[in-house]
Motif scaffolding. Structure first.
Motif, PDB file in Angstrom:
ATOM      1  N   SER A 254      37.094  43.736  46.171  1.00  0.00           N
ATOM      2  CA  SER A 254      37.394  44.478  47.510  1.00  0.00           C
ATOM      3  C   SER A 254      37.522  45.835  47.051  1.00  0.00           C
ATOM      4  O   SER A 254      37.718  46.450  46.221  1.00  0.00           O
ATOM      5  CB  SER A 254      38.638  43.836  47.939  1.00  0.00           C
ATOM      6  N   SER A 255      37.714  46.751  48.531  1.00  0.00           N
ATOM      7  CA  SER A 255      37.823  48.032  48.303  1.00  0.00           C
ATOM      8  C   SER A 255      39.488  48.340  48.711  1.00  0.00           C
ATOM      9  O   SER A 255      39.847  47.691  49.314  1.00  0.00           O
ATOM     10  CB  SER A 255      37.135  48.788  49.346  1.00  0.00           C
ATOM     11  N   VAL A 256      39.951  49.492  47.889  1.00  0.00           N
ATOM     12  CA  VAL A 256      41.606  49.599  48.030  1.00  0.00           C
ATOM     13  C   VAL A 256      41.659  51.103  48.460  1.00  0.00           C
ATOM     14  O   VAL A 256      42.805  51.362  49.112  1.00  0.00           O
ATOM     15  CB  VAL A 256      42.338  49.296  46.741  1.00  0.00           C
ATOM     16  N   ALA A 257      40.719  51.903  48.050  1.00  0.00           N
ATOM     17  CA  ALA A 257      40.660  53.318  48.568  1.00  0.00           C
ATOM     18  C   ALA A 257      39.281  53.692  48.209  1.00  0.00           C
ATOM     19  O   ALA A 257      38.435  53.151  47.852  1.00  0.00           O
ATOM     20  CB  ALA A 257      41.595  54.068  47.467  1.00  0.00           C
ATOM     21  N   ALA A 258      39.081  55.155  48.895  1.00  0.00           N
ATOM     22  CA  ALA A 258      37.776  55.907  48.596  1.00  0.00           C
ATOM     23  C   ALA A 258      37.575  55.739  47.267  1.00  0.00           C
ATOM     24  O   ALA A 258      38.230  56.339  46.511  1.00  0.00           O
ATOM     25  CB  ALA A 258      37.849  56.992  49.243  1.00  0.00           C
ATOM     26  N   GLY A 259      36.483  55.128  46.754  1.00  0.00           N
ATOM     27  CA  GLY A 259      35.836  55.271  45.197  1.00  0.00           C
ATOM     28  C   GLY A 259      36.695  54.641  44.603  1.00  0.00           C
ATOM     29  O   GLY A 259      36.519  54.438  43.202  1.00  0.00           O
ATOM     30  N   VAL A 260      37.506  53.428  45.089  1.00  0.00           N
ATOM     31  CA  VAL A 260      38.235  52.486  44.028  1.00  0.00           C
ATOM     32  C   VAL A 260      38.117  50.860  44.628  1.00  0.00           C
ATOM     33  O   VAL A 260      38.198  50.921  45.888  1.00  0.00           O
ATOM     34  CB  VAL A 260      39.957  53.036  43.929  1.00  0.00           C
ATOM     35  N   ARG A 261      37.603  50.428  43.694  1.00  0.00           N
ATOM     36  CA  ARG A 261      37.597  48.905  43.900  1.00  0.00           C
ATOM     37  C   ARG A 261      38.553  48.142  43.172  1.00  0.00           C
ATOM     38  O   ARG A 261      39.137  48.491  42.346  1.00  0.00           O
ATOM     39  CB  ARG A 261      36.083  48.346  43.323  1.00  0.00           C
ATOM     40  N   ARG A 262      38.591  46.775  43.495  1.00  0.00           N
ATOM     41  CA  ARG A 262      39.547  45.831  43.056  1.00  0.00           C
ATOM     42  C   ARG A 262      39.108  44.718  42.703  1.00  0.00           C
ATOM     43  O   ARG A 262      38.299  44.098  43.696  1.00  0.00           O
ATOM     44  CB  ARG A 262      40.974  45.732  44.003  1.00  0.00           C
ATOM     45  N   ILE A 263      39.232  44.007  41.537  1.00  0.00           N
ATOM     46  CA  ILE A 263      38.979  42.644  41.248  1.00  0.00           C
ATOM     47  C   ILE A 263      40.181  41.899  40.956  1.00  0.00           C
ATOM     48  O   ILE A 263      40.957  42.229  40.125  1.00  0.00           O
ATOM     49  CB  ILE A 263      37.909  42.735  40.003  1.00  0.00           C
ATOM     50  N   GLU A 264      40.109  40.586  41.597  1.00  0.00           N
ATOM     51  CA  GLU A 264      41.394  39.742  41.378  1.00  0.00           C
ATOM     52  C   GLU A 264      40.587  38.532  40.363  1.00  0.00           C
ATOM     53  O   GLU A 264      39.720  38.101  40.794  1.00  0.00           O
ATOM     54  CB  GLU A 264      42.067  39.095  42.572  1.00  0.00           C
ATOM     55  N   GLY A 265      41.178  38.292  39.454  1.00  0.00           N
ATOM     56  CA  GLY A 265      40.555  37.065  38.716  1.00  0.00           C
ATOM     57  C   GLY A 265      41.764  36.293  38.203  1.00  0.00           C
ATOM     58  O   GLY A 265      43.137  36.343  38.307  1.00  0.00           O
ATOM     59  N   ALA A 266      41.566  35.083  37.285  1.00  0.00           N
ATOM     60  CA  ALA A 266      42.342  34.231  36.979  1.00  0.00           C
ATOM     61  C   ALA A 266      41.923  33.739  35.523  1.00  0.00           C
ATOM     62  O   ALA A 266      40.710  33.708  35.394  1.00  0.00           O
ATOM     63  CB  ALA A 266      42.718  33.105  37.673  1.00  0.00           C
ATOM     64  N   THR A 267      42.601  33.254  34.809  1.00  0.00           N
ATOM     65  CA  THR A 267      42.273  32.780  33.400  1.00  0.00           C
ATOM     66  C   THR A 267      42.885  31.194  33.099  1.00  0.00           C
ATOM     67  O   THR A 267      43.633  30.863  33.871  1.00  0.00           O
ATOM     68  CB  THR A 267      42.791  33.498  32.384  1.00  0.00           C
ATOM     69  N   GLY A 268      42.142  30.727  32.078  1.00  0.00           N
ATOM     70  CA  GLY A 268      42.669  29.447  31.801  1.00  0.00           C
ATOM     71  C   GLY A 268      42.718  28.324  32.725  1.00  0.00           C
ATOM     72  O   GLY A 268      42.139  28.084  33.659  1.00  0.00           O
ATOM     73  N   LEU A 269      44.160  27.677  32.769  1.00  0.00           N
ATOM     74  CA  LEU A 269      44.253  26.577  33.907  1.00  0.00           C
ATOM     75  C   LEU A 269      44.097  27.177  35.335  1.00  0.00           C
ATOM     76  O   LEU A 269      44.029  26.595  36.171  1.00  0.00           O
ATOM     77  CB  LEU A 269      45.482  25.871  33.598  1.00  0.00           C
ATOM     78  N   GLY A 270      44.677  28.528  35.325  1.00  0.00           N
ATOM     79  CA  GLY A 270      44.952  29.080  36.741  1.00  0.00           C
ATOM     80  C   GLY A 270      43.544  29.350  37.189  1.00  0.00           C
ATOM     81  O   GLY A 270      43.455  29.392  38.489  1.00  0.00           O
TER      82      GLY A 270
END
Length: 270
Positions: A254-270
């Motif tokens: 998603s977008s968090v600010a002008a020119g800044v994107r955000r990725i949310e992720g999970a690992t392993g059993l998460g």
């Protein structure tokens, strides 16, 4: 900040602690250690002892507990003696190099000057480390897929997930996201050792370590290297091998600010 107010403008109990009190973090390679209690506080005063049911903060000479810093959530666990037990719900950094264990007495009593055993919750630390190591691999994968203009603009890791903010001018396409995720997983599956060395900033720079723009670094820095793929300056805790992350899944972009994107992720059993 809401619950502890330790960075707020109001005078807190932490500001009345002797400035000469400091703590040393020893938790990079061990999760259990013995140390002496230097300071005990309730939510509003410094005390000689904490007893069953009281909320408070414990400061010891040394601690294996990682305090919230650099986007990584602090450790949880227990501080105990044969007669007393304190549940650590959060670990925070306080002014003047102090590390505060915030929590509740669940049994007996602990007193100032007593030697206690500090035990970090191993499962929680391991899950957080999985997510932290994955963000380093993610940063490199993003640079490979999108270009070298990608720079870290913030991050957050805890036992549940990782969040990574980076500079980029448009939303990632499905194809780009799939490529990034595949690159991260390929590197996890390669089972590359994660090697940490303490060096000076100049040597780290020569080794090609990624540093955070505008961040101030001391005379000594921790360089975290994952094969030939990722080299970054980082004070956080990590896996000793990328394979232990298991799997990486992108949950959202998603977008968090002008020119800044955000990725949310999970690992392993998460």
């Amino acid at each position: 900040r809401k619950t502890t107010n330790y960075m707020g403008a109001d005078v807190t109990v932490y500001q009345s602690i002797d400035p000469s009190v400091t703590s040393k973090f020893v938790g990079y390679d061990k999760l259990v250690s013995d140390s002496k209690i230097l300071v005990l506080t309730t939510e509003d005063e410094i005390v000689e002892a904490l007893t069953d049911g009281q909320n408070g903060t414990i400061i010891t000479e040394e601690t294996p507990f990682y305090g919230t810093m650099g986007g990584q959530q602090g450790d949880i666990g227990v501080i105990e003696t044969e007669s007393g037990s304190f549940t650590v719900k959060d670990t925070i950094h306080l002014q003047g190099g102090k590390i505060g264990h915030v929590g509740t007495m669940t049994k007996g009593m602990l007193t100032q000057g007593e030697t206690v055993t500090l035990k970090v919750d191993e499962k929680n630390r391991q899950l957080t480390s999985k997510n932290h190591s994955a963000t380093h691999v993610l940063q490199k994968a993003l640079r490979m897929v999108l270009g070298s203009h990608v720079e870290q603009a913030g991050s957050y890791v805890d036992e549940h997930r990782c969040r990574f903010d980076f500079t980029h001018f448009s939303a990632l396409t499905k194809d780009e996201l799939a490529k990034v995720e595949a690159l991260v997983n390929a590197h996890i599956l390669a089972g590359v050792p994660v090697v940490t060395t303490v060096t000076d900033p100049e040597s780290a720079k020569k080794a090609g370590a990624m540093a955070l723009f505008g961040e101030k670094y001391g005379d000594k820095v921790r360089m975290v290297k994952m094969g030939d793929f990722s080299t970054e300056l980082c004070g956080g805790t990590h896996l000793d091998n990328t394979a232990k992350a298991g799997l990486f899944k992108i949950i959202s972009e998603s977008s968090v600010a002008a020119g800044v994107r955000r990725i949310e992720g999970a690992t392993g059993l998460g």
